[in-house]
Design a protein around this motif. Structure first.
Motif, PDB file in Angstrom:
ATOM      1  N   SER A 132      73.001  68.322  30.875  1.00 49.40           N
ATOM      2  CA  SER A 132      73.225  67.704  29.563  1.00 49.40           C
ATOM      3  C   SER A 132      71.901  67.371  28.886  1.00 49.40           C
ATOM      4  O   SER A 132      71.767  67.516  27.662  1.00 49.40           O
ATOM      5  CB  SER A 132      74.068  66.436  29.717  1.00 49.40           C
ATOM      6  N   LEU A 145      73.506  82.373  24.686  1.00 51.19           N
ATOM      7  CA  LEU A 145      74.203  81.224  25.269  1.00 51.19           C
ATOM      8  C   LEU A 145      75.699  81.490  25.409  1.00 51.19           C
ATOM      9  O   LEU A 145      76.308  81.190  26.440  1.00 51.19           O
ATOM     10  CB  LEU A 145      73.976  79.977  24.414  1.00 51.19           C
ATOM     11  N   ALA A 182      75.925  73.718  26.149  1.00 50.91           N
ATOM     12  CA  ALA A 182      75.170  73.987  24.922  1.00 50.91           C
ATOM     13  C   ALA A 182      76.035  74.685  23.878  1.00 50.91           C
ATOM     14  O   ALA A 182      75.962  74.359  22.678  1.00 50.91           O
ATOM     15  CB  ALA A 182      73.940  74.827  25.246  1.00 50.91           C
ATOM     16  N   VAL A 240      74.730  74.827  31.914  1.00 53.97           N
ATOM     17  CA  VAL A 240      73.920  74.627  30.707  1.00 53.97           C
ATOM     18  C   VAL A 240      74.441  75.469  29.542  1.00 53.97           C
ATOM     19  O   VAL A 240      74.628  74.946  28.423  1.00 53.97           O
ATOM     20  CB  VAL A 240      72.432  74.900  30.972  1.00 53.97           C
ATOM     21  N   PRO A 241      74.683  76.790  29.707  1.00 59.65           N
ATOM     22  CA  PRO A 241      75.204  77.561  28.567  1.00 59.65           C
ATOM     23  C   PRO A 241      76.543  77.057  28.067  1.00 59.65           C
ATOM     24  O   PRO A 241      76.794  77.063  26.851  1.00 59.65           O
ATOM     25  CB  PRO A 241      75.321  78.984  29.142  1.00 59.65           C
ATOM     26  N   ALA A 298      70.888  70.860  27.624  1.00 55.38           N
ATOM     27  CA  ALA A 298      71.779  71.559  26.711  1.00 55.38           C
ATOM     28  C   ALA A 298      71.984  70.833  25.385  1.00 55.38           C
ATOM     29  O   ALA A 298      72.024  71.481  24.327  1.00 55.38           O
ATOM     30  CB  ALA A 298      73.129  71.778  27.392  1.00 55.38           C
TER      31      ALA A 298
END
Length: 234
Positions: A41, A66, A116, A112-113, A44
Motif C-alpha cells: 500500500s 499495471l 495500484a 502492488v499492481p 501502490a
C-alpha cells in the motif's frame, strides 16, 4: 460419509479450542500478509495518486502495465523471487530464501499492481471533480496527491482490502520461496495443501474454516466500505 462428518466435527473442535498448531499457522499467515499489505500500500497508493494527477509521456504505458500485471501468475512471481534470492542470485548473500521475508517480498510483488490499479480508478474519478479547484488554488503536486489520498481514503482502503484478500489466499509463490517449513514458513494455504496430501483432513478443514472466515470478513468489509463511500458521496 462418516469420516467426513468426523473430520468436520474434529475441525470445528480445533477451531473453537484454539488448537496451538492452528493458532500458530494463522498468526504467521496474518503477519506475512499484513506486512506485505502495508508495504504494498505504501508503494501502490502514492503511485496511483501520481498517475492520477500528473501527465507524462509514458503514463498510459505505465497504467497499461499495471493493469496487465494484475493477472500475473503467482508461481511466476515465486520463481523470479526464488532465482533472485537463491545463493547464485544477486541477493543470495542476504540469506532470505525460505524465510517469511521472502514470502512477504513475493506477496508485495503480486498485490502492488492490484492495489495500484483499483486505487488509480478511484483517484482518477475524484481528480476530475477536484481538478479545477486544486489548479485554481495553485497547490503543489504533492499537495494535490495528499488531498486526493485523504479524501478517497475509504475507496483506497477497499483497494487495500482487495489486495489482502488476494494475498491471504496465495499458495503458489509462497510455497516456492517459503518452502512450507514447519514452525517457520508454514501458512494457512500451504498447510492446507500439505495436510490434505497427508490425509489429515481435520486440521486441513480447520485451517480451511479459518481461511474462509478471513475471506468472508474481507469481502464484507469491502462491501460495507463501498456502500458507505457511495452514501458519503450522496
Amino acid at each position: 460419509m462418516v469420516d467426513l462428518w468426523a473430520g468436520l466435527v474434529q475441525a470445528f473442535w480445533l477451531v473453537i479450542t484454539l488448537d496451538a498448531d492452528l493458532l500458530e499457522i494463522t498468526l504467521r499467515s496474518l503477519h506475512v500478509t499484513l506486512s506485505a499489505l502495508v508495504i504494498a500500500s505504501a508503494i501502490a497508493l502514492p503511485l496511483a495518486a501520481l498517475l492520477a494527477v500528473r501527465r507524462f509521456r509514458a503514463r498510459r504505458g505505465v497504467i497499461a502495465v499495471l493493469n496487465a500485471l494484475m493477472g500475473l501468475p503467482p508461481v511466476v512471481v515465486g520463481l523470479i523471487v526464488y532465482v533472485m534470492l537463491s545463493r547464485s542470485g544477486p541477493f543470495g548473500v542476504f540469506g532470505l530464501l525460505f524465510t517469511p521475508t521472502a514470502m512477504i517480498i513475493a506477496q508485495v510483488i503480486i498485490i502492488v499492481p492490484l492495489i495500484a490499479s483499483i486505487a488509480h480508478q478511484n483517484l482518477r474519478d475524484l481528480w476530475t471533480e477536484y481538478h479545477d479547484l486544486l489548479i485554481s488554488m495553485n497547490v503543489t503536486q504533492m499537495q494535490k496527491m495528499r488531498t486526493l489520498l485523504w479524501d478517497a481514503r475509504r475507496a483506497l482502503l477497499t483497494a487495500s482490502l482487495a489486495g489482502f484478500g488476494r494475498a491471504i489466499g496465495e499458495v503458489g509463490a509462497i510455497m516456492i520461496v517459503g518452502g512450507n517449513i514447519d514452525h517457520a514458513t508454514r501458512v494457512l494455504t500451504t498447510a492446507i495443501a500439505l495436510e490434505t496430501g497427508k490425509g489429515e483432513f481435520a486440521l486441513a478443514l480447520g485451517l480451511g474454516f479459518v481461511l474462509i472466515g478471513l475471506a468472508i470478513a474481507v469481502n464484507l468489509s469491502i462491501h460495507w466500505l463501498g456502500r458507505t463511500e457511495r452514501e458519503g458521496r450522496w
